[in-house]
Design an enzyme around this catalytic site. Sequence first.
Site, mmCIF file in Angstrom:
data_model
loop_
_atom_site.group_PDB
_atom_site.id
_atom_site.type_symbol
_atom_site.label_atom_id
_atom_site.label_comp_id
_atom_site.label_asym_id
_atom_site.label_seq_id
_atom_site.Cartn_x
_atom_site.Cartn_y
_atom_site.Cartn_z
ATOM 1 N N ARG A 13 38.077 36.159 48.433
ATOM 2 C CA ARG A 13 39.037 36.472 49.485
ATOM 3 C C ARG A 13 39.033 37.965 49.753
ATOM 4 O O ARG A 13 38.949 38.769 48.832
ATOM 5 C CB ARG A 13 40.460 36.086 49.044
ATOM 6 N N GLU A 46 40.793 38.497 58.553
ATOM 7 C CA GLU A 46 39.904 37.607 59.313
ATOM 8 C C GLU A 46 40.618 37.119 60.561
ATOM 9 O O GLU A 46 41.826 36.871 60.517
ATOM 10 C CB GLU A 46 39.500 36.424 58.420
ATOM 11 N N HIS A 82 32.907 34.178 56.991
ATOM 12 C CA HIS A 82 33.490 33.162 56.083
ATOM 13 C C HIS A 82 32.688 31.846 56.134
ATOM 14 O O HIS A 82 33.198 30.809 56.576
ATOM 15 C CB HIS A 82 34.960 32.918 56.441
HETATM 16 C C1 8YV Z 1 36.643 27.313 53.702
HETATM 17 C C2 8YV Z 1 37.825 28.475 51.701
HETATM 18 O O1 8YV Z 1 35.838 28.105 54.493
HETATM 19 O O2 8YV Z 1 37.748 26.958 49.892
HETATM 20 C C3 8YV Z 1 38.351 27.846 50.463
HETATM 21 O O3 8YV Z 1 39.439 28.262 50.009
HETATM 22 O O4 8YV Z 1 38.330 29.443 52.149
HETATM 23 C C4 8YV Z 1 36.606 27.919 52.340
HETATM 24 O O5 8YV Z 1 35.941 26.995 51.591
HETATM 25 C C5 8YV Z 1 37.913 27.006 54.365
HETATM 26 O O6 8YV Z 1 38.846 26.396 53.576
HETATM 27 C C6 8YV Z 1 37.688 26.167 55.627
HETATM 28 O O7 8YV Z 1 38.408 26.776 56.549
#
Ligand code: 8YV
Length: 311
Positions: free
Chosen positions: A230, A259, A277
């Site tokens: 993150r 983001e 991302h």
């Molecule tokens: C995805 C993520 O891009 O797993 C997570 O926490 O941030 C990512 O795998 C996201 O959840 C899809 O928007």
Amino acid sequence: MKPEILLIEPMMPEVEAQLDAAYRVHRLFQAKDPAALVAEIAPAVRGIATGGAHGVANNVFDALPNLEIIAINGIGTDAVDLERARARGVRVTTTPGVLIDDVADLALGLMLAVSRRICVADRFAREGRWPHAHLPLSAKVSGKRLGVFGLGHVGRAIARRAEGFGMPIAYSERHPVEVAYRFVPQLDELARDSDFLVVAANAGPETHGIVNRQVLDALGPQGVLINVARGSIVDEEALVAALVEGRLGGAGLDVFAHEPNVPEALWKMDNVVLLPHQASATVETRRAMADLVLANLAAHFSGKELPTPVV
Ligand code: 8YV
């Protein structure tokens, strides 16, 4: 009557079709006036499907009095207030297990892309510059020292892959883990001993901005920071300054503090690779993640046990 759910970010078209078949789906990402949509549908909404990065804003959470479940299409829970969920008896689910390989693959991809200057070399070839110029040499990856910050499932998968590159591996965690890698409790010490520092930790108050100027300076002008976790874990201003001032060798970033905004100061830098991302964004993995989202929602609305709850 179909249960009504709020979909906060888009999913694969066939997944959205499955959601539409089972639920009355309100799409927040399509709303011209999101606040007005939430106000209009508030009493009817019983479920939310969202992504890990978007989560659920607390003002949306608070506006939905009959919310029962939040199904996160991801493993990060940092953008959902879990205490609020517990207090209100709202269930929260994630998609554990299915995205680890992709995120680890991409971390290695970013290491290679930054050090071997894959994107720079690709641009060089496409721009027709090969006949007229030479590319400077890049930096070797195999055998370099890897520091992994956060040795959860993703961190371990990154370390396993790095073993194949003959890299000595160390890690920082709250406590030592039963692994053969070297445990280094202090993050700046880990950075000092690493050529690559890969961020694979959970985001939250404990890790907010923890990759700060001191850590980046310890990684140093030959060091490379990789972040597939993150943006909030890295002090982004300090990161940009370290890159601009040449105090950090390079960075491979899949995640950012704000983001979808990527700091403009990084756009023209050849020693950084910037991805919007993408770590879990493969057809195979997004399908497997969606299956868990669908399974959790279906279990909840038919009164069955949730497959992958966190709250
Ligand atoms: C995805 C993520 O891009 O797993 C997570 O926490 O941030 C990512 O795998 C996201 O959840 C899809 O928007």
